[in-house]
Design a protein around this motif. Structure first.
Motif, PDB file in Angstrom:
ATOM      1  N   ILE A  32      37.460  38.993  42.314  1.00  0.00           N
ATOM      2  CA  ILE A  32      36.128  39.534  42.611  1.00  0.00           C
ATOM      3  C   ILE A  32      35.066  38.504  42.265  1.00  0.00           C
ATOM      4  O   ILE A  32      34.159  38.228  43.059  1.00  0.00           O
ATOM      5  CB  ILE A  32      35.877  40.843  41.822  1.00  0.00           C
ATOM      6  N   ARG A  33      35.186  37.912  41.085  1.00  0.00           N
ATOM      7  CA  ARG A  33      34.192  36.909  40.664  1.00  0.00           C
ATOM      8  C   ARG A  33      34.201  35.705  41.599  1.00  0.00           C
ATOM      9  O   ARG A  33      33.154  35.156  41.924  1.00  0.00           O
ATOM     10  CB  ARG A  33      34.441  36.484  39.205  1.00  0.00           C
ATOM     11  N   LYS A  34      35.387  35.321  42.064  1.00  0.00           N
ATOM     12  CA  LYS A  34      35.493  34.186  42.987  1.00  0.00           C
ATOM     13  C   LYS A  34      34.756  34.494  44.295  1.00  0.00           C
ATOM     14  O   LYS A  34      34.027  33.657  44.826  1.00  0.00           O
ATOM     15  CB  LYS A  34      36.973  33.878  43.261  1.00  0.00           C
ATOM     16  N   ARG A  35      34.914  35.721  44.807  1.00  0.00           N
ATOM     17  CA  ARG A  35      34.231  36.090  46.058  1.00  0.00           C
ATOM     18  C   ARG A  35      32.721  36.149  45.884  1.00  0.00           C
ATOM     19  O   ARG A  35      31.969  35.748  46.769  1.00  0.00           O
ATOM     20  CB  ARG A  35      34.757  37.427  46.585  1.00  0.00           C
ATOM     21  N   LEU A  36      32.267  36.654  44.726  1.00  0.00           N
ATOM     22  CA  LEU A  36      30.816  36.707  44.481  1.00  0.00           C
ATOM     23  C   LEU A  36      30.244  35.295  44.409  1.00  0.00           C
ATOM     24  O   LEU A  36      29.148  35.029  44.906  1.00  0.00           O
ATOM     25  CB  LEU A  36      30.509  37.476  43.194  1.00  0.00           C
ATOM     26  N   GLN A  37      31.025  34.397  43.808  1.00  0.00           N
ATOM     27  CA  GLN A  37      30.587  33.004  43.720  1.00  0.00           C
ATOM     28  C   GLN A  37      30.477  32.376  45.112  1.00  0.00           C
ATOM     29  O   GLN A  37      29.497  31.697  45.431  1.00  0.00           O
ATOM     30  CB  GLN A  37      31.591  32.213  42.852  1.00  0.00           C
ATOM     31  N   LEU A  38      31.487  32.643  45.964  1.00  0.00           N
ATOM     32  CA  LEU A  38      31.453  32.128  47.345  1.00  0.00           C
ATOM     33  C   LEU A  38      30.237  32.686  48.088  1.00  0.00           C
ATOM     34  O   LEU A  38      29.580  31.984  48.847  1.00  0.00           O
ATOM     35  CB  LEU A  38      32.725  32.538  48.101  1.00  0.00           C
ATOM     36  N   TYR A  39      29.953  33.962  47.851  1.00  0.00           N
ATOM     37  CA  TYR A  39      28.782  34.585  48.503  1.00  0.00           C
ATOM     38  C   TYR A  39      27.494  33.881  48.068  1.00  0.00           C
ATOM     39  O   TYR A  39      26.667  33.512  48.898  1.00  0.00           O
ATOM     40  CB  TYR A  39      28.722  36.081  48.166  1.00  0.00           C
ATOM     41  N   ASN A  40      27.360  33.684  46.772  1.00  0.00           N
ATOM     42  CA  ASN A  40      26.138  33.037  46.258  1.00  0.00           C
ATOM     43  C   ASN A  40      26.005  31.602  46.771  1.00  0.00           C
ATOM     44  O   ASN A  40      24.916  31.160  47.120  1.00  0.00           O
ATOM     45  CB  ASN A  40      26.136  33.036  44.725  1.00  0.00           C
ATOM     46  N   ASP A  41      27.132  30.890  46.830  1.00  0.00           N
ATOM     47  CA  ASP A  41      27.087  29.472  47.215  1.00  0.00           C
ATOM     48  C   ASP A  41      26.927  29.275  48.717  1.00  0.00           C
ATOM     49  O   ASP A  41      26.189  28.401  49.154  1.00  0.00           O
ATOM     50  CB  ASP A  41      28.375  28.757  46.770  1.00  0.00           C
TER      51      ASP A  41
END
Ligand SMILES: [Zn+2]
Length: 223
Positions: free
Chosen positions: A170-179
């Motif tokens: 989940i954290r990895k996907r949120l990071q991809l979204y932000n980046d």
């Protein structure tokens, strides 16, 4: 009218696209749905996409654009020329590609809705997802309860958490979204297309806010 709904996973954008599409006569085009259909059909493309998604990465821009292009052709042959995009574009390269796909069809992006939800709420929503190991039914324990803890109401099977709903993924996907995806708000914002809607309220309230934003956008695009 062509609309893009942008928001992180868990923001409710798929649900909203389902609700809004019929109201404005637009077909929902969800790259997630298209990828899942390829995976279910076990096509060579589906097998590749499955591997990419299981590792928590994004499907490449070129591959994603090719799938969207094909889908636009299918919809056009059914006489549909109004779209609501869910889960696409995810990168600036995809946004540039979408502009080209629409331009060749004499169309453009008319409005972009950004759904915002605080990160801790997103994490809670996603980590509450369960799937039945028996029949595959989906549950979200943040919004519903089952008759017996961790047991499927429909078939009595065990409810389990999918690997991509674990906190790390989940954290990895949120990071991809932000980046990668958030920069799209500047890309479309420069054209005055973006309306931000608070996604942390009732489904009906969110829907009303989106309909309101779209009627304003329709007036602007006619002016
Ligand atoms: Zn079940």
């Amino acid at each position: 009218m062509n609309i893009i709904v942008i928001g992180p996973q868990g923001s409710g954008k798929g649900t909203q696209a389902d609700l809004i599409g019929p109201k404005i006569g637009a077909a929902k085009l969800s790259t997630g749905d298209l990828f899942r259909a390829e995976i279910a059909a076990e096509t060579p493309l589906g097998l590749r996409v499955k591997e990419i998604l299981a590792s928590g990465n994004l499907v490449e821009d070129e591959l994603t654009l090719a799938i969207v292009d094909e889908r636009l052709n299918t919809l056009a042959s059914d006489g549909i020329s109004s779209y609501i995009f869910d889960g696409f574009p995810r990168t600036t390269a995809q946004a540039v590609g979408l502009d080209q796909l629409l331009e060749t069809r004499g169309q453009k992006v008319d409005a972009v809705i950004e759904l915002t939800v605080p990160e801790d709420v997103l994490i809670e929503r996603m980590s509450s997802r369960r799937v039945c190991s028996g029949c595959g039914a989906n549950y979200n324990l943040a919004f519903q309860t089952t008759q017996r803890d961790d047991i499927c109401d429909q078939c009595g099977g065990q409810l389990v958490q999918r690997p991509d709903d674990m906190p790390g993924a989940i954290r990895k996907r949120l990071q991809l979204y932000n980046d990668l995806t958030k920069p799209l708000l500047d890309f479309y914002g420069a054209r005055g297309l973006v309306t931000t809607v608070d996604g942390n309220q009732d489904v009906e309230r969110v829907q009303e806010a989106i309909v309101h934003a779209l009627s304003a956008a329709a007036i602007n695009s006619e002016a």
